[in-house]
Design a protein around this motif. Structure first.
Motif, PDB file in Angstrom:
ATOM      1  N   SER A   1      26.011   7.715 -31.482  1.00  0.00           N
ATOM      2  CA  SER A   1      27.279   6.978 -31.538  1.00  0.00           C
ATOM      3  C   SER A   1      28.014   7.055 -30.207  1.00  0.00           C
ATOM      4  O   SER A   1      28.634   6.086 -29.771  1.00  0.00           O
ATOM      5  N   TYR A   2      27.948   8.221 -29.562  1.00  0.00           N
ATOM      6  CA  TYR A   2      28.621   8.399 -28.266  1.00  0.00           C
ATOM      7  C   TYR A   2      28.035   7.465 -27.209  1.00  0.00           C
ATOM      8  O   TYR A   2      28.763   6.781 -26.481  1.00  0.00           O
ATOM      9  N   GLU A   3      26.708   7.432 -27.127  1.00  0.00           N
ATOM     10  CA  GLU A   3      26.059   6.570 -26.137  1.00  0.00           C
ATOM     11  C   GLU A   3      26.345   5.098 -26.415  1.00  0.00           C
ATOM     12  O   GLU A   3      26.584   4.306 -25.500  1.00  0.00           O
ATOM     13  N   LYS A   4      26.315   4.725 -27.694  1.00  0.00           N
ATOM     14  CA  LYS A   4      26.565   3.330 -28.067  1.00  0.00           C
ATOM     15  C   LYS A   4      28.008   2.952 -27.771  1.00  0.00           C
ATOM     16  O   LYS A   4      28.286   1.853 -27.237  1.00  0.00           O
ATOM     17  N   ALA A   5      28.951   3.858 -28.084  1.00  0.00           N
ATOM     18  CA  ALA A   5      30.365   3.589 -27.816  1.00  0.00           C
ATOM     19  C   ALA A   5      30.620   3.463 -26.322  1.00  0.00           C
ATOM     20  O   ALA A   5      31.380   2.594 -25.879  1.00  0.00           O
ATOM     21  N   LYS A   6      29.971   4.310 -25.537  1.00  0.00           N
ATOM     22  CA  LYS A   6      30.111   4.236 -24.072  1.00  0.00           C
ATOM     23  C   LYS A   6      29.599   2.902 -23.542  1.00  0.00           C
ATOM     24  O   LYS A   6      30.198   2.293 -22.658  1.00  0.00           O
ATOM     25  N   GLU A   7      28.474   2.464 -24.109  1.00  0.00           N
ATOM     26  CA  GLU A   7      27.881   1.191 -23.674  1.00  0.00           C
ATOM     27  C   GLU A   7      28.806   0.022 -23.993  1.00  0.00           C
ATOM     28  O   GLU A   7      29.024  -0.864 -23.154  1.00  0.00           O
TER      29      GLU A   7
ATOM     30  N   VAL B   1      37.424   8.389 -25.062  1.00  0.00           N
ATOM     31  CA  VAL B   1      37.529   7.400 -26.137  1.00  0.00           C
ATOM     32  C   VAL B   1      36.209   7.321 -26.909  1.00  0.00           C
ATOM     33  O   VAL B   1      36.197   7.332 -28.147  1.00  0.00           O
ATOM     34  N   ALA B   2      35.092   7.264 -26.167  1.00  0.00           N
ATOM     35  CA  ALA B   2      33.768   7.192 -26.800  1.00  0.00           C
ATOM     36  C   ALA B   2      33.485   8.448 -27.619  1.00  0.00           C
ATOM     37  O   ALA B   2      32.944   8.378 -28.732  1.00  0.00           O
ATOM     38  N   GLY B   3      33.875   9.606 -27.083  1.00  0.00           N
ATOM     39  CA  GLY B   3      33.673  10.863 -27.799  1.00  0.00           C
ATOM     40  C   GLY B   3      34.463  10.918 -29.088  1.00  0.00           C
ATOM     41  O   GLY B   3      33.960  11.380 -30.121  1.00  0.00           O
ATOM     42  N   GLY B   4      35.716  10.452 -29.056  1.00  0.00           N
ATOM     43  CA  GLY B   4      36.554  10.436 -30.247  1.00  0.00           C
ATOM     44  C   GLY B   4      35.992   9.526 -31.324  1.00  0.00           C
ATOM     45  O   GLY B   4      35.963   9.879 -32.511  1.00  0.00           O
ATOM     46  N   ILE B   5      35.529   8.354 -30.916  1.00  0.00           N
ATOM     47  CA  ILE B   5      34.937   7.394 -31.864  1.00  0.00           C
ATOM     48  C   ILE B   5      33.669   7.963 -32.493  1.00  0.00           C
ATOM     49  O   ILE B   5      33.455   7.865 -33.707  1.00  0.00           O
ATOM     50  N   ALA B   6      32.826   8.562 -31.655  1.00  0.00           N
ATOM     51  CA  ALA B   6      31.560   9.122 -32.137  1.00  0.00           C
ATOM     52  C   ALA B   6      31.796  10.235 -33.149  1.00  0.00           C
ATOM     53  O   ALA B   6      31.123  10.327 -34.176  1.00  0.00           O
ATOM     54  N   ARG B   7      32.786  11.088 -32.872  1.00  0.00           N
ATOM     55  CA  ARG B   7      33.061  12.191 -33.788  1.00  0.00           C
ATOM     56  C   ARG B   7      33.663  11.707 -35.096  1.00  0.00           C
ATOM     57  O   ARG B   7      33.378  12.255 -36.168  1.00  0.00           O
ATOM     58  N   LEU B   8      34.461  10.664 -35.051  1.00  0.00           N
ATOM     59  CA  LEU B   8      35.031  10.092 -36.271  1.00  0.00           C
ATOM     60  C   LEU B   8      33.915   9.601 -37.188  1.00  0.00           C
ATOM     61  O   LEU B   8      33.949   9.821 -38.408  1.00  0.00           O
ATOM     62  N   ILE B   9      32.912   8.964 -36.612  1.00  0.00           N
ATOM     63  CA  ILE B   9      31.776   8.457 -37.390  1.00  0.00           C
ATOM     64  C   ILE B   9      30.974   9.606 -38.005  1.00  0.00           C
ATOM     65  O   ILE B   9      30.675   9.610 -39.205  1.00  0.00           O
ATOM     66  N   SER B  10      30.641  10.602 -37.185  1.00  0.00           N
ATOM     67  CA  SER B  10      29.805  11.707 -37.677  1.00  0.00           C
ATOM     68  C   SER B  10      30.541  12.546 -38.716  1.00  0.00           C
ATOM     69  O   SER B  10      29.954  12.959 -39.719  1.00  0.00           O
ATOM     70  N   VAL B  11      31.844  12.805 -38.503  1.00  0.00           N
ATOM     71  CA  VAL B  11      32.633  13.588 -39.464  1.00  0.00           C
ATOM     72  C   VAL B  11      32.681  12.888 -40.819  1.00  0.00           C
ATOM     73  O   VAL B  11      32.542  13.521 -41.873  1.00  0.00           O
ATOM     74  N   SER B  12      32.875  11.577 -40.800  1.00  0.00           N
ATOM     75  CA  SER B  12      32.984  10.816 -42.037  1.00  0.00           C
ATOM     76  C   SER B  12      31.686  10.841 -42.843  1.00  0.00           C
ATOM     77  O   SER B  12      31.707  10.767 -44.069  1.00  0.00           O
ATOM     78  N   ILE B  13      30.567  10.984 -42.154  1.00  0.00           N
ATOM     79  CA  ILE B  13      29.273  10.991 -42.839  1.00  0.00           C
ATOM     80  C   ILE B  13      28.918  12.375 -43.381  1.00  0.00           C
ATOM     81  O   ILE B  13      28.435  12.510 -44.512  1.00  0.00           O
ATOM     82  N   ILE B  14      29.165  13.415 -42.592  1.00  0.00           N
ATOM     83  CA  ILE B  14      28.720  14.755 -43.002  1.00  0.00           C
ATOM     84  C   ILE B  14      29.824  15.618 -43.616  1.00  0.00           C
ATOM     85  O   ILE B  14      29.599  16.780 -43.941  1.00  0.00           O
TER      86      ILE B  14
END
Length: 313
Positions: free
Chosen positions: A80-86, A106-119
């Protein structure tokens, strides 16, 4: 991922002690209003744990759920981090010099929001398992999951989601901001210590094609793959993890209490933590234990990921 699994198993005892430290003022056997009340240290918690039924095995309570969430969590997060950065790098706002500097955050925050919501459900179960001192009660992943759903519905599996987001999203944003800032600086400083690698035959180090102070060509200065940017990546990951953990630790304490004890809102939980702990320092309970896991964990994660990404498959 073998690295993630080994890391989870090795660091699990520290996580157990951290959660017990954060939860000690909520234990029924402790009267926080007593004038004789004194917070137990990490070493005291450790002795208490090994004196319980099952002894040393108590230090690895919750390790199964920890292993189950560690690999998908890392994969989801880094992808998610790499995709958000792209996506951010191709957006209109990427032309702004200021945004280019903060885009990793910004990319790190978005990536963590996605992973937290899943796990998040598995994280909740792991926290409950780790804090449990009643060894006669079933605490398997399935039994706890059924119990939570039966009591609070499926929404109960996301108890503590908000404080987890408040902890992990800022943590991730600060981590990547610090990491991207520190790595080129550390790489340049490590290059200036080139005298440590004078023996070219034993260290396989060549400086013949390096331009002084040119960070973009530093990777060409290391012929050995093991030395190729790994040192600066590891040190940057450690420093970034240290800074991010200190800044966000109160939300880690908040997350633990919301997952273990029912509170209507995060604000009420935070007030209760301070009241029970006697001062605002209660919000930093277990900080040393968390740093013991976060610093090596963050450094190993980014170093291994950076190395795997550089492999030409």
């Amino acid at each position: 991922d073998i690295t993630n699994t080994k890391q989870t198993v090795t660091l699990n005892p520290i996580n157990v002690i951290k959660i017990r430290l954060q939860n000690q003022t909520y234990m029924e056997s402790i009267n926080v209003n007593s004038p004789h009340f004194k917070r137990v240290s990490a070493s005291g918690i450790f002795r208490t744990i090994i004196m319980e039924k099952s002894g040393w095995r108590n230090l690895w309570v919750g390790v199964t759920s920890g292993m189950l969430l560690s690999v998908p969590n890392t994969v989801i997060y880094m992808t998610s981090y790499e995709k958000a950065k792209e996506i951010l790098s191709n957006s209109i706002v990427s032309k702004s010099p200021v945004f280019r500097h903060v885009s990793p955050a910004v990319a790190g925050g978005i990536a963590r929001l996605i992973s937290v919501s899943i796990i998040s459900p598995l994280e909740l179960i792991r926290t409950i398992q780790t804090a449990s001192t009643d060894h006669s009660k079933k605490t398997s992943i399935l039994s706890l999951g059924r119990e939570i759903v039966h009591k609070d519905g499926f929404a109960g599996l996301y108890r503590g989601w908000l404080p987890t987001v408040l902890r992990d999203c800022p943590y991730s944003a600060i981590y990547w901001l610090c990491f991207e800032f520190c790595r080129p600086i550390l790489t340049k400083n490590l290059h200036q210590l080139q005298g440590l690698w004078k023996d070219k035959e034993t260290q396989n180090f060549s400086l013949s094609n390096c331009n002084e102070g040119d960070v973009t060509t530093l990777e060409n200065c290391f012929e050995s793959p093991a030395l190729k940017s790994s040192t600066s990546t590891f040190l940057s990951g450690s420093l970034a993890g240290l800074i991010a953990a200190i800044c966000t630790h109160p939300f880690d304490v908040l997350k633990t209490q919301q997952q273990l004890h029912y509170h209507p809102t995060a604000i009420i939980t935070m007030k209760d933590i301070i009241k029970r702990g006697g001062s605002w320092t209660a919000l930093y309970s277990g900080l040393s234990m968390r740093l013991s896991t976060v610093i090596p964990g963050g450094a190993i994660m980014v170093t291994v990921y950076d190395y795997v990404k550089s492999i030409d498959l």
